[in-house]
Design an enzyme around this catalytic site. Structure first.
Site, mmCIF file in Angstrom:
data_model
loop_
_atom_site.group_PDB
_atom_site.id
_atom_site.type_symbol
_atom_site.label_atom_id
_atom_site.label_comp_id
_atom_site.label_asym_id
_atom_site.label_seq_id
_atom_site.Cartn_x
_atom_site.Cartn_y
_atom_site.Cartn_z
ATOM 1 N N GLY A 244 -7.042 60.692 49.693
ATOM 2 C CA GLY A 244 -6.592 61.631 50.716
ATOM 3 C C GLY A 244 -7.666 62.255 51.581
ATOM 4 O O GLY A 244 -7.341 62.937 52.567
ATOM 5 N N GLU A 284 -7.975 57.335 44.080
ATOM 6 C CA GLU A 284 -7.638 56.111 44.823
ATOM 7 C C GLU A 284 -7.768 56.349 46.327
ATOM 8 O O GLU A 284 -6.773 56.344 47.049
ATOM 9 C CB GLU A 284 -6.237 55.623 44.454
ATOM 10 C CG GLU A 284 -5.191 56.702 44.519
ATOM 11 C CD GLU A 284 -3.833 56.297 43.984
ATOM 12 O OE1 GLU A 284 -3.753 55.446 43.084
ATOM 13 O OE2 GLU A 284 -2.841 56.863 44.483
ATOM 14 N N PRO A 285 -9.004 56.523 46.805
ATOM 15 C CA PRO A 285 -9.217 56.721 48.234
ATOM 16 C C PRO A 285 -8.972 55.451 49.034
ATOM 17 O O PRO A 285 -9.213 54.340 48.551
ATOM 18 C CB PRO A 285 -10.700 57.120 48.313
ATOM 19 C CG PRO A 285 -11.317 56.478 47.112
ATOM 20 C CD PRO A 285 -10.279 56.529 46.038
ATOM 21 N N GLY A 286 -8.495 55.635 50.245
ATOM 22 C CA GLY A 286 -8.318 54.508 51.154
ATOM 23 C C GLY A 286 -9.157 54.725 52.403
ATOM 24 O O GLY A 286 -10.244 54.174 52.569
ATOM 25 N N TYR A 326 0.575 59.221 65.266
ATOM 26 C CA TYR A 326 0.148 60.549 64.773
ATOM 27 C C TYR A 326 -0.604 61.345 65.833
ATOM 28 O O TYR A 326 -1.218 62.364 65.495
ATOM 29 C CB TYR A 326 -0.772 60.406 63.550
ATOM 30 C CG TYR A 326 -0.383 59.310 62.589
ATOM 31 C CD1 TYR A 326 0.774 59.421 61.817
ATOM 32 C CD2 TYR A 326 -1.163 58.167 62.458
ATOM 33 C CE1 TYR A 326 1.129 58.395 60.958
ATOM 34 C CE2 TYR A 326 -0.800 57.151 61.598
ATOM 35 C CZ TYR A 326 0.353 57.267 60.855
ATOM 36 O OH TYR A 326 0.705 56.260 60.007
ATOM 37 N N CYS A 356 3.841 47.420 76.695
ATOM 38 C CA CYS A 356 4.804 47.933 77.666
ATOM 39 C C CYS A 356 5.380 49.282 77.258
ATOM 40 O O CYS A 356 6.601 49.422 77.108
ATOM 41 C CB CYS A 356 5.911 46.903 77.874
ATOM 42 S SG CYS A 356 5.249 45.317 78.377
ATOM 43 N N GLU A 357 4.528 50.245 77.017
ATOM 44 C CA GLU A 357 4.975 51.594 76.679
ATOM 45 C C GLU A 357 3.991 52.589 77.263
ATOM 46 O O GLU A 357 2.772 52.399 77.138
ATOM 47 C CB GLU A 357 4.999 51.804 75.154
ATOM 48 C CG GLU A 357 5.699 50.704 74.421
ATOM 49 C CD GLU A 357 6.638 51.201 73.336
ATOM 50 O OE1 GLU A 357 6.767 52.428 73.166
ATOM 51 O OE2 GLU A 357 7.223 50.347 72.685
HETATM 52 N N1 LLP Z 1 -2.543 56.767 47.111
HETATM 53 C C1 LLP Z 1 -1.298 56.739 47.577
HETATM 54 C C2 LLP Z 1 -0.180 56.735 46.639
HETATM 55 C C3 LLP Z 1 -1.074 56.688 48.956
HETATM 56 O O1 LLP Z 1 0.161 56.666 49.417
HETATM 57 C C4 LLP Z 1 -2.171 56.660 49.844
HETATM 58 C C5 LLP Z 1 -1.971 56.598 51.280
HETATM 59 C C6 LLP Z 1 -3.476 56.676 49.291
HETATM 60 C C7 LLP Z 1 -3.618 56.748 47.926
HETATM 61 C C8 LLP Z 1 -4.705 56.644 50.146
HETATM 62 O O2 LLP Z 1 -4.831 57.774 50.901
HETATM 63 P P1 LLP Z 1 -6.112 57.946 51.832
HETATM 64 O O3 LLP Z 1 -7.328 58.105 50.972
HETATM 65 O O4 LLP Z 1 -6.203 56.749 52.686
HETATM 66 O O5 LLP Z 1 -5.808 59.175 52.610
HETATM 67 N N2 LLP Z 1 -1.024 55.034 58.048
HETATM 68 C C9 LLP Z 1 -1.512 56.410 57.936
HETATM 69 C C10 LLP Z 1 -1.972 56.736 56.539
HETATM 70 C C11 LLP Z 1 -0.895 56.573 55.520
HETATM 71 C C12 LLP Z 1 -1.379 56.909 54.136
HETATM 72 C C13 LLP Z 1 -0.438 56.386 53.139
HETATM 73 N N3 LLP Z 1 -0.823 56.604 51.801
HETATM 74 C C14 LLP Z 1 -2.615 56.641 58.940
HETATM 75 O O6 LLP Z 1 -2.985 55.705 59.656
HETATM 76 O O7 LLP Z 1 -3.117 57.758 59.068
#
Ligand code: LLP
Length: 426
Positions: A244, A284-286, A326, A356-357
């Site tokens: 997050g 679990e960072p993304g 967003y 086209c938007e």
């Molecule tokens: N764990 C779970 C269960 C999640 O649903 C997510 C992201 C993460 C971890 C990773 O979160 P992060 O570290 O990336 O914040 N498409 C959106 C973001 C959607 C996030 C969905 N879940 C955007 O482009 O901002």
């Protein structure tokens, strides 16, 4: 030029003597010529460094913590391989992401499966592969998973996703910790589900999990979330703190967000203070793992003045949906003529896509140095949720992913071909 024109570019980026942007030692103009545009460019060293920053930070505060990559942020084999090599686990949220993670080389016991609407097939795959954990999101997950594991004569490790009823500082579309959420189980339902799972021989409850949102700019929300779930943790071996952390998308945000070290310290100390020493920690960072490693290169197709100055490029909302979904803010530069905001040669313009938007606006408030057709334009911090959410709107093939490192580039995902646009048509 502001303090650091490359503040949000991948580490190792530079401007050469001619003012050309270098990414992983490669001239951005050469990359555009060689690989075409639009193209996602990933600086491999930056990606590895960020993975190590995560490992080091969590090991410092919680030795042995299990850090996984939320693969939805950049679900491509080469990225997954790098993060596997750097010792991370993998969070998958569908059967497709699971197959991708396995194919990229993650051992099943380093993968856990999420999903608020898991199918029978996805649950079966999780059990058959012997995944590290299945994250239970609802009562139906429990019913199905218990039956599947029992049928196979096995015991499946699970965690429970808890909705802690806390709200972080982020866009509504990516906020998930509030009570009224499609994700997870509320505190009362979670307590009942803990008891239920403990009564089932084919499931073994290991962990509680929360994910309260994404692109979170302040850390206090994590402490509130830990406080909310703490009363449920009797006999629980692990807590997953759900990623997050936000990233800086523009130079004015750089340096204002928490670092990975601060983030790990706050999360771990919340667990130690409010739950104790006995639980293992996972995360679990993304976005914050992959966001800054990636930039997108475009070519300017046309520049016109219709009240505003419109700089239209050869990509847009099909390769980066985030501004549209967003209102996400990005910055842009011409790759061989960086200019500081407010400088004499800076033209205020709106960088727009070819779709086209009217809302296909990549950067609403860019300042560029005399943009012209043929210029290569770069937007930084597109490593997370760009490729992941790409689509082919208006028949625009999806861009390639190009890794750069040590002055060399290699294509790790090729550009989609035009004929693939009808390859599934029957
Ligand atoms: N764990 C779970 C269960 C999640 O649903 C997510 C992201 C993460 C971890 C990773 O979160 P992060 O570290 O990336 O914040 N498409 C959106 C973001 C959607 C996030 C969905 N879940 C955007 O482009 O901002």
């Amino acid at each position: 030029m502001s303090a650091d024109p490359l503040a949000v570019y991948p580490r190792g980026s530079a401007l050469d003597d001619h003012g050309h942007l270098l990414l992983g030692g490669c001239d951005a103009l050469e990359l555009a010529r060689e690989h075409g545009t639009p193209a996602y460019v990933v600086a491999e060293e930056d990606l590895r460094e960020q993975a190590r920053a995560y490992r080091v930070a969590f090991d410092r505060y919680a030795p042995g913590a299990h850090v996984s990559f939320a693969s939805k942020a950049f679900p491509c084999t080469a990225v997954l391989r790098v993060l596997e090599e750097e010792g991370l686990g993998c969070d998958v949220a569908s059967g497709g992401e699971l197959a991708l993670a396995l194919n990229a080389g993650f051992a099943p016991d380093r993968i856990h499966l999420h999903g608020n609407a898991k199918s029978e097939g996805e649950l079966q795959a999780a059990v058959d592969h012997g995944l590290r954990q299945v994250v239970v999101d609802n009562g139906d997950d429990v019913t199905r998973l218990a039956r599947i594991a029992a049928d196979r004569g096995t015991v499946q490790a699970v965690s429970i996703r808890v909705t802690p009823d806390v709200r972080g500082d982020t866009h509504d579309g990516i906020s998930t910790g509030q009570a009224d959420s499609k994700f997870g189980l509320g505190l009362d339902e979670a307590r009942a589900t803990i008891d239920r799972i403990r009564g089932l021989g084919s499931l073994r409850l290991e962990a509680l999990h929360f994910h309260v949102g994404s692109q979170l700019l302040e850390l206090d929300v994590f402490r509130r979330a830990v406080a909310a779930i703490a009363p449920l943790t009797d006999g629980i071996a692990e807590v997953n703190l759900g990623g997050g952390l936000g990233v800086a998308y523009t130079a004015d945000e750089a340096g204002r967000l928490p670092t990975v070290d601060e983030y790990a310290r706050v999360k771990v100390s919340a667990v130690r203070d409010l739950i104790g020493e006995r639980v293992r920690i996972s995360d679990e960072p993304g976005r914050s793992l992959v966001g800054r490693s990636g930039v997108t290169l475009y070519t300017v197709e046309t520049v016109k003045r219709n009240v505003s100055t419109w700089v239209a490029v050869d990509g847009g909302m099909a390769d980066n949906l985030r501004p549209m979904l967003y209102g996400a803010r990005y910055e842009a530069q011409i790759a061989d003529r960086f200019v500081a905001r407010g400088a004499a040669g800076a033209t205020a313009c709106r960088v727009v896509g070819k779709h086209c938007e009217s809302s296909d606006v990549l950067v609403a408030d860019a300042e560029l140095d005399d943009p012209k057709p043929g210029d290569v334009l770069v937007t930084p911090v597109t490593g997370a949720y760009g490729y992941a959410m790409a689509n082919t709107y208006n028949g625009v093939p999806r861009p390639p992913v190009v890794f750069v490192s040590g002055g060399r580039s290699r294509v790790v995902v090729r550009r989609e071909r035009i004929d693939e646009l009808w390859s599934r048509d029957v």
